[in-house]
Design an enzyme around this catalytic site. Sequence first.
Site, PDB file in Angstrom:
ATOM      1  N   HIS A 182       0.869  -1.190   0.000  1.00  0.00           N
ATOM      2  CA  HIS A 182       0.000   0.000   0.000  1.00  0.00           C
ATOM      3  C   HIS A 182       0.903   1.237   0.000  1.00  0.00           C
ATOM      4  CE1 HIS A 182      -3.535   2.332   0.625  1.00  0.00           C
ATOM      5  NE2 HIS A 182      -3.900   1.959   1.838  1.00  0.00           N
TER       6      HIS A 182
ATOM      7  N   HIS B 223      -1.827  -2.396  -9.651  1.00  0.00           N
ATOM      8  CA  HIS B 223      -2.834  -1.819  -8.763  1.00  0.00           C
ATOM      9  C   HIS B 223      -4.059  -2.702  -8.774  1.00  0.00           C
ATOM     10  CE1 HIS B 223      -5.477   1.130  -6.868  1.00  0.00           C
ATOM     11  NE2 HIS B 223      -4.367   1.701  -6.449  1.00  0.00           N
TER      12      HIS B 223
ATOM     13  N   ASP C 296       3.059   5.670  -6.952  1.00  0.00           N
ATOM     14  CA  ASP C 296       4.302   5.663  -6.189  1.00  0.00           C
ATOM     15  C   ASP C 296       5.550   5.484  -7.031  1.00  0.00           C
ATOM     16  OD1 ASP C 296       3.217   6.158  -3.736  1.00  0.00           O
ATOM     17  OD2 ASP C 296       2.633   4.070  -3.459  1.00  0.00           O
TER      18      ASP C 296
HETATM   19  N1  CMC Z   1       5.561  -7.021 -10.142  1.00  0.00           N
HETATM   20  C1  CMC Z   1       5.459  -8.260 -10.683  1.00  0.00           C
HETATM   21  N2  CMC Z   1       4.299  -8.965 -10.751  1.00  0.00           N
HETATM   22  C2  CMC Z   1       3.205  -8.381 -10.236  1.00  0.00           C
HETATM   23  C3  CMC Z   1       3.240  -7.101  -9.666  1.00  0.00           C
HETATM   24  C4  CMC Z   1       4.459  -6.417  -9.627  1.00  0.00           C
HETATM   25  N3  CMC Z   1       4.551  -5.185  -9.087  1.00  0.00           N
HETATM   26  N4  CMC Z   1       1.996  -6.771  -9.228  1.00  0.00           N
HETATM   27  C5  CMC Z   1       1.203  -7.826  -9.524  1.00  0.00           C
HETATM   28  N5  CMC Z   1       1.931  -8.793 -10.134  1.00  0.00           N
HETATM   29  C6  CMC Z   1       1.409 -10.079 -10.656  1.00  0.00           C
HETATM   30  C7  CMC Z   1       1.174 -11.069  -9.520  1.00  0.00           C
HETATM   31  O1  CMC Z   1       2.297 -11.876  -9.302  1.00  0.00           O
HETATM   32  C8  CMC Z   1      -0.010 -11.839 -10.043  1.00  0.00           C
HETATM   33  O2  CMC Z   1       0.467 -12.779 -10.974  1.00  0.00           O
HETATM   34  P1  CMC Z   1      -0.305 -14.222 -11.143  1.00  0.00           P
HETATM   35  O3  CMC Z   1      -1.681 -13.875 -11.602  1.00  0.00           O
HETATM   36  O4  CMC Z   1       0.529 -14.923 -12.176  1.00  0.00           O
HETATM   37  O5  CMC Z   1      -0.289 -14.860  -9.793  1.00  0.00           O
HETATM   38  C9  CMC Z   1      -0.824 -10.810 -10.817  1.00  0.00           C
HETATM   39  O6  CMC Z   1       0.132  -9.809 -11.239  1.00  0.00           O
HETATM   40  C10 CMC Z   1      -1.932 -10.140  -9.996  1.00  0.00           C
HETATM   41  O7  CMC Z   1      -1.334  -9.628  -8.798  1.00  0.00           O
HETATM   42  P2  CMC Z   1      -2.085  -9.628  -7.395  1.00  0.00           P
HETATM   43  O8  CMC Z   1      -1.071  -9.517  -6.304  1.00  0.00           O
HETATM   44  O9  CMC Z   1      -3.051 -10.750  -7.312  1.00  0.00           O
HETATM   45  O10 CMC Z   1      -2.898  -8.260  -7.508  1.00  0.00           O
HETATM   46  P3  CMC Z   1      -3.520  -7.447  -6.319  1.00  0.00           P
HETATM   47  O11 CMC Z   1      -4.616  -6.644  -6.902  1.00  0.00           O
HETATM   48  O12 CMC Z   1      -3.851  -8.353  -5.178  1.00  0.00           O
HETATM   49  O13 CMC Z   1      -2.319  -6.502  -5.819  1.00  0.00           O
HETATM   50  C11 CMC Z   1      -0.777  -4.708  -5.670  1.00  0.00           C
HETATM   51  C12 CMC Z   1      -2.125  -5.182  -6.204  1.00  0.00           C
HETATM   52  C13 CMC Z   1      -0.698  -3.194  -5.808  1.00  0.00           C
HETATM   53  C14 CMC Z   1      -0.637  -5.049  -4.171  1.00  0.00           C
HETATM   54  C15 CMC Z   1       0.356  -5.400  -6.477  1.00  0.00           C
HETATM   55  O14 CMC Z   1       0.263  -5.032  -7.834  1.00  0.00           O
HETATM   56  C16 CMC Z   1       1.743  -5.070  -5.938  1.00  0.00           C
HETATM   57  O15 CMC Z   1       2.209  -5.739  -5.005  1.00  0.00           O
HETATM   58  N6  CMC Z   1       2.433  -4.027  -6.505  1.00  0.00           N
HETATM   59  C17 CMC Z   1       3.705  -3.588  -5.994  1.00  0.00           C
HETATM   60  C18 CMC Z   1       3.504  -2.725  -4.772  1.00  0.00           C
HETATM   61  C19 CMC Z   1       2.965  -1.334  -5.123  1.00  0.00           C
HETATM   62  O16 CMC Z   1       3.491  -0.656  -5.998  1.00  0.00           O
HETATM   63  N7  CMC Z   1       1.947  -0.896  -4.348  1.00  0.00           N
HETATM   64  C20 CMC Z   1       1.395   0.448  -4.484  1.00  0.00           C
HETATM   65  C21 CMC Z   1      -0.040   0.496  -4.936  1.00  0.00           C
HETATM   66  S1  CMC Z   1      -0.500   2.179  -5.394  1.00  0.00           S
HETATM   67  C22 CMC Z   1      -0.476   3.057  -3.924  1.00  0.00           C
HETATM   68  C23 CMC Z   1      -1.653   2.773  -3.074  1.00  0.00           C
HETATM   69  O17 CMC Z   1      -2.797   3.067  -3.496  1.00  0.00           O
HETATM   70  O18 CMC Z   1      -1.456   2.277  -1.976  1.00  0.00           O
END
Ligand code: CMC
Length: 425
Positions: free
Chosen positions: A265, A306, A364
């Site tokens: 987050h 996201h 971010d």
């Molecule tokens: N790098 C590599 N792979 C990724 C990434 C990433 N940054 N983000 C998602 N994926 C992949 C993940 O491995 C999954 O693959 P698979 O379907 O093969 O298992 C797929 O994409 C979907 O990811 P998820 O974790 O199920 O998606 P989510 O909606 O639960 O998570 C997230 C969203 C923001 C937590 C995630 O994209 C992430 O960890 N990003 C990096 C951290 C980040 O930049 N966070 C800031 C968000 S914006 C600020 C805010 O509003 O807080």
Amino acid sequence: MTDKKAYLTIEGQEPIELPIYSGTLGADVIDISNLGANGYFTFDPGFTSTAACESAITYIDGDKGVLLHRGYPIEQLAENSDFLEVCYLLFYGELPTAEQKSEFIETIGTHTMAHEQLSFFFRGFRRDAHPMSIMCGVVGALSAFYHDAMDITIPRHREITANRLVAKIPTLAAMSYKYSIGQPFVYPRNDLDYASNFLYMMFATPCEDYVVSPILAKAMDRIFMLHADHEQNASTSTVRLAGSSQANPFACIAAGIATLWGPAHGGANEACLEMLIEIGDESNVDEYVARAKDKNDPFRLMGFGHRVYKNYDPRATVMQKTCDEVLKELGIDDEPLFRIARKLEKVALEDPYFVEKKLYPNVDFYSGIILRAIGIPTTMFTVIFALARTIGWISHWNEMVSEPYRIGRPRQLYTGHEKRDYPKK
Ligand code: CMC
């Protein structure tokens, strides 16, 4: 409510009729609140398909990359407005008139100082404490200081609490930094605008004059604006859930700060800059992209992806432009980290893994580079996010408390032991 209805058919049972509601924008929602009476709960870990509340504050269309605050697109606000005006808009629902705006600025000014006794609180922390850990503590501690306006059923009390939070949070944020570097706390200056005052409290010392650069103050203000609200994200939902028990609002905001801290987050801005530093050189970008794609490697590209945006995060677009402007103005547009970020963005946007999963840069991705250029230490990045998001949290809390509400109480799919007897001794 619409004329449309949904029917849930469970084998061997009469279909259950479920009402459907339409909002102003966005997907219709199926009202499942009576499903429990029929012996079923819904199962949606991570709330990927669940609308937990009704809200009129912020709208996001993740597929189109749209973010509206009270109907106004974030790009237009970033171009024409400023943070305090956006605070007014989020909390009161409309943009202020010129008179309302100056009154609001004056009101915020009357609350900028923190209670003097709070400074003793800071001294209980180790100097090397992360500023976010200090923020969780001191913001929660505000509950112990402001008893005079604590009846959450009185709208005026809620308004005073919101004003106090918006006014005091930069002071507390700057104090958490000053404490960590062993410098004396700097009192706020109400002749400065909101962002300039924050920079002043961060960087002024009693022995040297500190003149705030208008370019940096503008960039800071824009960062505040871009982080002000983002509808029902994890920290805002936490604030609502905490508030649903009628808890003290300062304690609810502290719960929001704790939730924001995580790297998935708000902690992503700190993690993203650390990642850029670790990459170190443009030539290493491909290696890190390969690691992010490797299922056996826990590494993720910070600042990418996201839950809601499956397109460019509109805040990232404004952030990238601001980053360009700030680095140019400061004459450091050749900054190596910016070059690495640019390359990383290009490589990731063309890579089928990121394209197929719709992983775009988020807010971010560029904010850390700007904050670093302003001179903000990495450990303060998430604190700045919390500072800016405070208005979003308190606006959502106020919206919830203004209408009839019930305590939030999710249900579960129990997979533990069946009833068993305690072993005989
Ligand atoms: N790098 C590599 N792979 C990724 C990434 C990433 N940054 N983000 C998602 N994926 C992949 C993940 O491995 C999954 O693959 P698979 O379907 O093969 O298992 C797929 O994409 C979907 O990811 P998820 O974790 O199920 O998606 P989510 O909606 O639960 O998570 C997230 C969203 C923001 C937590 C995630 O994209 C992430 O960890 N990003 C990096 C951290 C980040 O930049 N966070 C800031 C968000 S914006 C600020 C805010 O509003 O807080």
